[in-house]
Design an enzyme around this catalytic site. Structure first.
Site, short mmCIF file in Angstrom:
data_model
loop_
_atom_site.label_atom_id
_atom_site.label_comp_id
_atom_site.label_asym_id
_atom_site.label_seq_id
_atom_site.Cartn_x
_atom_site.Cartn_y
_atom_site.Cartn_z
N GLU A 208 0.78 -1.09 0.09
CA GLU A 208 -0.04 -0.02 -0.04
C GLU A 208 0.96 1.22 0.00
O GLU A 208 1.93 1.11 0.81
CB GLU A 208 -1.01 0.19 1.18
CG GLU A 208 -1.62 1.19 1.48
CD GLU A 208 -2.63 1.29 2.75
OE1 GLU A 208 -2.99 0.21 3.21
OE2 GLU A 208 -2.75 2.34 2.96
N GLU A 213 -2.92 11.76 2.84
CA GLU A 213 -3.53 11.22 4.16
C GLU A 213 -3.43 11.91 5.21
O GLU A 213 -2.48 12.62 5.61
CB GLU A 213 -2.99 9.74 4.74
CG GLU A 213 -3.98 9.08 5.81
CD GLU A 213 -3.55 7.68 5.69
OE1 GLU A 213 -4.47 6.91 6.06
OE2 GLU A 213 -2.39 7.26 5.54
#
Length: 391
Positions: A208, A213
């Site tokens: 990932e 974020e």
């Protein structure tokens, strides 16, 4: 001369201090060896005192100890040299010839994605809706210039979770240069937005990459993070302007934190939005993964006006994840682009962030259920996604 024997003669010799010693030698008056005569001779020479560093005067024990110390020093020098080489190891990020492979933009932007509708795997207080519901509720929409993905702002008490969207690209990638032109990032109490890449069907085996974020009020800058299986670490030489966090990328290490890099305040949230947004560029290649952020006024010309951008001309990345202690090609495969806005969940709903860091009110789920109007800034707006492949 004094007599020492009736048939002996005495001979005197001086030593080096001027003293005489006497030695009796056998002879008789006819020269036969029956009697003795005296003869002087020097004293035995005194012991020679040697310097402490002269090994000829050392005992066997001392010699062994010194030899062992020399061996230890030699080993230490060799190990130090080897570790020094390792510490300075860095991959070759040579220039690659990138050409445009896909563009996601305009009114057809969402045609490149599937809508995720299953339960949230990160325990969010959220209902991810399908494309039809998202369109009806105006949670996703696109124009000729941009695409928007947002959270439901309905004021009604949503006791089963607030409605939101998570989209996953239908195309997958093992490598490439990804240019994300972002106008607005989501922020606000209870939000947990992300723009990332992964293989949803094979996580964490295929890795990932979190490109963007944050959570809640999002005033601490963008977090860029890798999550992998074992064998991927970033405790190595890196060339980046961001601040490194944990170095172990293993998904279960450090409470699932992964290995992250934090950008400054202007890399995300309200400050980023007020500056007109900007471009995030992520390069995925065998040599490593690098992420750059460019403000709206500082986008390189080879991104804005060229069909072949060249990362080697952009300077240090905001986040650098070199392949020195991580086999990139084996840890990151079959990557889809994902964009979503989660609500509460394991990150944003944790007291460490929700109440302690961001001082958000009540409990996360209660706030999210009862305060729909507070989610007006909880939306992504993208100009385009462009994906380049090395020829």
């Amino acid at each position: 001369m004094k007599s020492v024997h009736p048939y002996a003669a005495e001979e005197l010799h001086g030593d080096r201090f001027g003293h005489a010693t006497t030695q009796l030698l056998p002879f008789d008056t006819n020269g036969s060896p029956h009697g003795y005569y005296a003869q002087t001779s020097p004293n035995p020479p005194p012991a020679i005192e040697r310097s402490w560093y002269d090994p000829r005067g050392w005992s066997l024990r001392k010699r062994l100890i010194v030899a062992a110390c020399i061996v230890v020093v030699i080993i230490a020098v060799i190990v130090g040299a080897v570790e020094g080489v390792k510490a300075n190891a860095y991959p070759n990020y040579s220039s690659l010839n990138y050409t445009l492979a896909n563009t996601m933009s305009g009114s057809s932007f969402f045609d490149n994605f599937e809508y995720y509708t299953a339960a949230d795997p990160t325990n969010g207080f959220v209902q991810y809706v399908d494309s039809q519901t998202a369109s009806q509720m105006n949670l996703t929409y696109a124009s000729d210039t941009s695409a928007v993905l947002r959270v439901d702002t309905n004021a009604g008490n949503q006791t089963t979770g607030r409605k939101s969207v998570r989209i996953t690209s239908t195309d997958t990638y093992d490598s490439g240069l990804f240019i994300f032109d972002v106008v607005h990032t989501p922020y606000g109490c209870a939000t947990w937005p992300a723009l990332w890449l992964t293989d949803p069907s094979n996580w964490p085996e295929n890795g990932e990459i979190d490109v963007m974020e944050s959570n809640n009020k999002a005033t601490h800058g963008n977090a860029m993070t890798l999550h992998t299986t074992s064998g991927c670490k970033m405790n190595v030489k890196r060339k980046e302007t961001g601040t490194s966090q944990d170095s172990n990328c293993l998904n279960t290490a450090n409470n699932n934190a992964g290995c992250g890099v934090e950008g400054k305040k202007a890399t995300y949230g309200e400050t980023f939005n007020n500056n007109g947004g900007g471009v995030y560029a992520m390069e995925l290649r065998d040599a490593g993964i690098r992420i750059w952020m460019f403000s709206r006024d500082d986008i390189p010309s080879d991104i804005s006006n060229s069909s072949s951008p060249d990362p080697s001309s952009w300077g240090e990345a905001l986040a650098d994840f070199p392949s020195t202690h991580c086999d990139i090609s084996s840890h990151f495969r079959n990557q889809s682009i994902v964009a979503n806005i989660d609500i509460c969940g394991d990150l944003a709903g944790a007291s460490k962030y929700y109440s302690d860091l961001y001082d958000c009110p009540e409990t996360c789920t209660q706030w999210a259920a009862e305060n729909g109007a507070s989610f007006t800034n909880a939306y992504w707006e993208f100009n385009s996604f462009k994906i380049y492949q090395a020829s």
